[in-house]
Design an enzyme around this catalytic site. Structure first.
Site, mmCIF file in Angstrom:
data_model
loop_
_atom_site.group_PDB
_atom_site.id
_atom_site.type_symbol
_atom_site.label_atom_id
_atom_site.label_comp_id
_atom_site.label_asym_id
_atom_site.label_seq_id
_atom_site.Cartn_x
_atom_site.Cartn_y
_atom_site.Cartn_z
ATOM 1 N N ASP A 1 32.613 32.783 27.010
ATOM 2 C CA ASP A 1 34.000 32.343 26.987
ATOM 3 C C ASP A 1 34.867 33.598 26.843
ATOM 4 O OD1 ASP A 1 36.548 31.442 25.605
ATOM 5 O OD2 ASP A 1 35.578 29.540 26.103
ATOM 6 N N CYS B 1 44.110 30.262 43.754
ATOM 7 C CA CYS B 1 44.142 29.734 45.121
ATOM 8 C C CYS B 1 45.039 28.500 45.130
ATOM 9 C CB CYS B 1 42.730 29.448 45.632
ATOM 10 S SG CYS B 1 41.802 28.310 44.620
ATOM 11 N N GLY C 1 32.318 36.060 45.057
ATOM 12 C CA GLY C 1 32.953 36.615 46.264
ATOM 13 C C GLY C 1 33.766 37.856 45.941
ATOM 14 N N ALA D 1 32.255 33.647 39.036
ATOM 15 C CA ALA D 1 31.340 32.880 39.902
ATOM 16 C C ALA D 1 32.104 32.213 41.053
ATOM 17 C CB ALA D 1 30.622 31.803 39.080
ATOM 18 N N PRO D 2 31.499 32.120 42.220
ATOM 19 C CA PRO D 2 30.130 32.538 42.560
ATOM 20 C C PRO D 2 29.981 34.025 42.894
ATOM 21 C CG PRO D 2 31.139 31.391 44.411
ATOM 22 C CD PRO D 2 32.141 31.329 43.298
ATOM 23 N N CYS E 1 36.410 35.805 35.578
ATOM 24 C CA CYS E 1 36.100 34.439 36.062
ATOM 25 C C CYS E 1 35.395 34.628 37.409
ATOM 26 C CB CYS E 1 37.372 33.634 36.263
ATOM 27 S SG CYS E 1 38.547 33.757 34.904
ATOM 28 N N ASP F 1 40.647 35.939 38.289
ATOM 29 C CA ASP F 1 40.741 35.014 39.433
ATOM 30 C C ASP F 1 40.636 33.623 38.803
ATOM 31 O OD1 ASP F 1 40.850 34.175 42.071
ATOM 32 O OD2 ASP F 1 38.683 34.255 42.335
HETATM 33 N N1 SAM Z 1 36.207 34.870 41.477
HETATM 34 C C1 SAM Z 1 35.333 33.874 42.050
HETATM 35 C C2 SAM Z 1 34.944 34.274 43.442
HETATM 36 O O1 SAM Z 1 35.717 34.988 44.108
HETATM 37 O O2 SAM Z 1 33.846 33.905 43.902
HETATM 38 C C3 SAM Z 1 35.981 32.499 41.994
HETATM 39 C C4 SAM Z 1 36.433 32.127 40.636
HETATM 40 S S1 SAM Z 1 37.047 30.505 40.479
HETATM 41 C C5 SAM Z 1 38.591 30.598 41.206
HETATM 42 C C6 SAM Z 1 37.396 30.401 38.785
HETATM 43 C C7 SAM Z 1 36.196 30.458 37.887
HETATM 44 O O3 SAM Z 1 36.663 30.333 36.531
HETATM 45 C C8 SAM Z 1 35.205 29.340 38.087
HETATM 46 O O4 SAM Z 1 33.924 29.865 38.328
HETATM 47 C C9 SAM Z 1 35.225 28.567 36.777
HETATM 48 O O5 SAM Z 1 33.948 28.079 36.394
HETATM 49 C C10 SAM Z 1 35.724 29.592 35.789
HETATM 50 N N2 SAM Z 1 36.344 29.005 34.594
HETATM 51 C C11 SAM Z 1 36.581 27.687 34.326
HETATM 52 N N3 SAM Z 1 37.131 27.550 33.109
HETATM 53 C C12 SAM Z 1 37.247 28.783 32.594
HETATM 54 C C13 SAM Z 1 37.724 29.286 31.351
HETATM 55 N N4 SAM Z 1 38.226 28.488 30.419
HETATM 56 N N5 SAM Z 1 37.674 30.613 31.153
HETATM 57 C C14 SAM Z 1 37.185 31.433 32.104
HETATM 58 N N6 SAM Z 1 36.736 31.015 33.291
HETATM 59 C C15 SAM Z 1 36.758 29.712 33.530
#
Ligand code: SAM
Length: 480
Positions: A175, A245, A129, A126-127, A124, A192
């Site tokens: 996915d 978070c 970090g 994006a973006p 997971c 994450d």
């Molecule tokens: N790891 C990233 C960073 O440090 O920049 C932040 C990740 S953020 C907490 C969680 C990410 O999971 C989002 O980008 C979101 O779009 C994605 N996400 C949303 N639904 C999801 C799903 N069903 N399966 C996997 N990822 C998903």
């Protein structure tokens, strides 16, 4: 500065349950305060004196920057938030990444990764970090797949990964269920997870508006699915780092306990040797775990940063690494014959194969990623980055791909470099025409700011064409 945030009652009750009244009050009070701002320097781009002199606030800030205690080499707090990071060329050159301090604690897992090359997945991502930080700490010769399911977020991830500059990177948009068809493939998976964002309340008050008990339940379900799919992709002996978070136990402890009890995961003992006191403050046992297991729980009243939970577990078994065999096996990927002078744009051309990908660009693909790449291609996973965007054929000649300038594999002597001032750099990043000195050589030129590459220009004598990618250009008005 004190904000006036209206926190949901059920959230407050939950916090009192976890922390007891006394500490809950401290947390609630800290949520009303301004968040800190921190950046993480790129080890390959952000460590020269010119960069340090050009960092935000360097001109007014007479004291040494305050360091993030658990990433004291690269993590620094800024005295306040700049009006805009968008107008800072160093931000676009990926000399640093704007990352809240708690997330930088991922770096402490470096000690758990050994020194043999591994395959890592940030599921997971994006973006980007944590994915950029993972790249900084992976053992030499490792590779990373950074995945993001949401397409427009995946584009930002890809930009950030290309700019951060590591060649051993694949960016996908899939996915987790579809990706899991790869089977047990990765030595390390970072989950994450998307979460209810309680730890971001003071940074992003919209997270408060979106919070509800029902939303927490939805997050729990989604995280469970993501964990199940991550587990399928983890090799025996491999490690999952799980983070959110948010503060509540349903999205944190309960999920780790699910892995320990239902998936038969093994605990990972955190190697706390040399950890600063500030970081030790964040370590606490996971309630309800059968065997004593520790997690890091960052809360703004304990440590300077936002809310974050992070824990690691292992899949039973012995880890085997196949990277050496991968190199020997060779690759089925269709390869291009490239003239030596072009290959030599890279520092280590022998570590790469060259192949034209569906985007029409010749990619330099590190040999260590070829097996994974072939598998992902066969699975028809959407790819946004595969190694380095390297070159394009223009008539009888080769032109460097627009984003090659950002790769840390680019040989520094292969193109002339022209360092420009901040205002010129802003115009360059808006993709406007800028004028090069009369004595600049004709041909492709790497444009730098504080010696950090921003992109290419092609000097054709009477003028120079700006080759900064359209999709990355600054759209904001310049106000200086
Ligand atoms: N790891 C990233 C960073 O440090 O920049 C932040 C990740 S953020 C907490 C969680 C990410 O999971 C989002 O980008 C979101 O779009 C994605 N996400 C949303 N639904 C999801 C799903 N069903 N399966 C996997 N990822 C998903």
């Amino acid at each position: 500065m004190i904000q006036q945030l209206d926190l949901p009652k059920q959230f407050i009750d939950e916090i009192r349950d976890i922390l007891g009244d006394n500490e809950a009050n401290q947390l609630i009070e800290s949520i009303q305060k301004e968040p800190s701002v921190s950046i993480r320097l790129n080890p390959h781009k952000g460590m020269n004196a010119m960069v340090w002199c050009a960092l935000p606030f360097s001109e007014v800030y007479n004291e040494p920057y305050e360091r993030v205690p658990w990433n004291s080499t690269f993590g620094i707090y800024l005295p306040k938030r700049p009006d805009s990071f968008t107008l800072d060329p160093l931000f676009h050159g990926a000399a640093y990444y704007v990352q809240e301090a708690s997330s930088m604690a991922l770096g402490v897992f470096k000690n758990h990764l050994g020194n043999r090359p591994i395959r890592a997945l940030d599921l997971c991502a994006a973006p980007g970090g944590k994915a950029t930080l993972l790249q900084d700490i992976l053992p030499k010769g490792s590779m990373l797949v950074a995945n993001e399911v949401i397409s427009n977020r995946a584009a930002i991830l890809s930009e950030n990964m290309k700019k951060w500059g590591y060649p051993n990177t694949i960016v996908t948009s899939a996915d987790p269920k579809d990706l899991s068809e790869i089977g047990p493939w990765f030595d390390l998976i970072l989950v994450d997870a998307p979460c209810s964002g309680e730890g971001m309340f003071r940074k992003d008050p919209e997270a408060i508006a979106e919070w509800s008990v029902r939303n927490v339940e939805r997050c729990v379900e989604r995280q469970r699915e993501i964990i199940d799919n991550a587990w399928k992709m983890l090799k025996p002996g491999g490690m999952i780092i799980y983070s959110t978070c948010t503060y509540n136990k349903y999205e944190n402890e309960d999920q780790v306990n699910y892995m320990l009890q239902q998936l038969n995961a093994e605990k990972v003992d955190l190697d706390t040797t040399g950890w600063p006191d500030e970081l030790l403050k964040a370590v606490e046992p996971i309630k309800g775990a059968k065997t004593e297991t520790f997690a890091m729980r960052f809360m703004p009243h304990r440590t300077k940063g936002e809310g974050l939970f992070m824990a690691a577990v292992k899949k039973p078994g012995e880890l085997t690494t196949e990277e050496e065999q991968e190199k020997k096996k060779g690759s089925k990927i269709q390869q291009e014959e490239i003239p030596l002078y072009v290959k030599n744009w890279l520092k280590h051309p022998d570590n790469f194969i060259f192949s034209t990908m569906p985007d029409g660009i010749i990619h330099a693909i590190p040999k260590v990623i070829t097996t994974t790449l072939e598998k992902l291609q066969k699975m028809h996973v959407r790819l946004l980055q595969a190694g380095i965007d390297f070159a394009e054929v223009k008539g009888k000649n080769y032109a460097p791909a627009a984003t090659l300038a950002h790769s840390i594999e680019l040989d520094e002597d292969s193109f002339d470099r022209v360092d420009i001032c901040r205002t010129e750099a802003q115009h360059y990043l808006k993709r406007e025409a800028i004028t090069l000195a009369n004595d600049a050589n004709v041909g492709y030129i790497v444009i730098t700011y504080a010696f950090v590459p921003l992109g290419f220009m092609k000097n054709i004598g009477n003028r120079a064409n700006n080759l900064y990618p359209h999709e990355w250009k600054i759209r904001m008005e310049l106000k200086e």
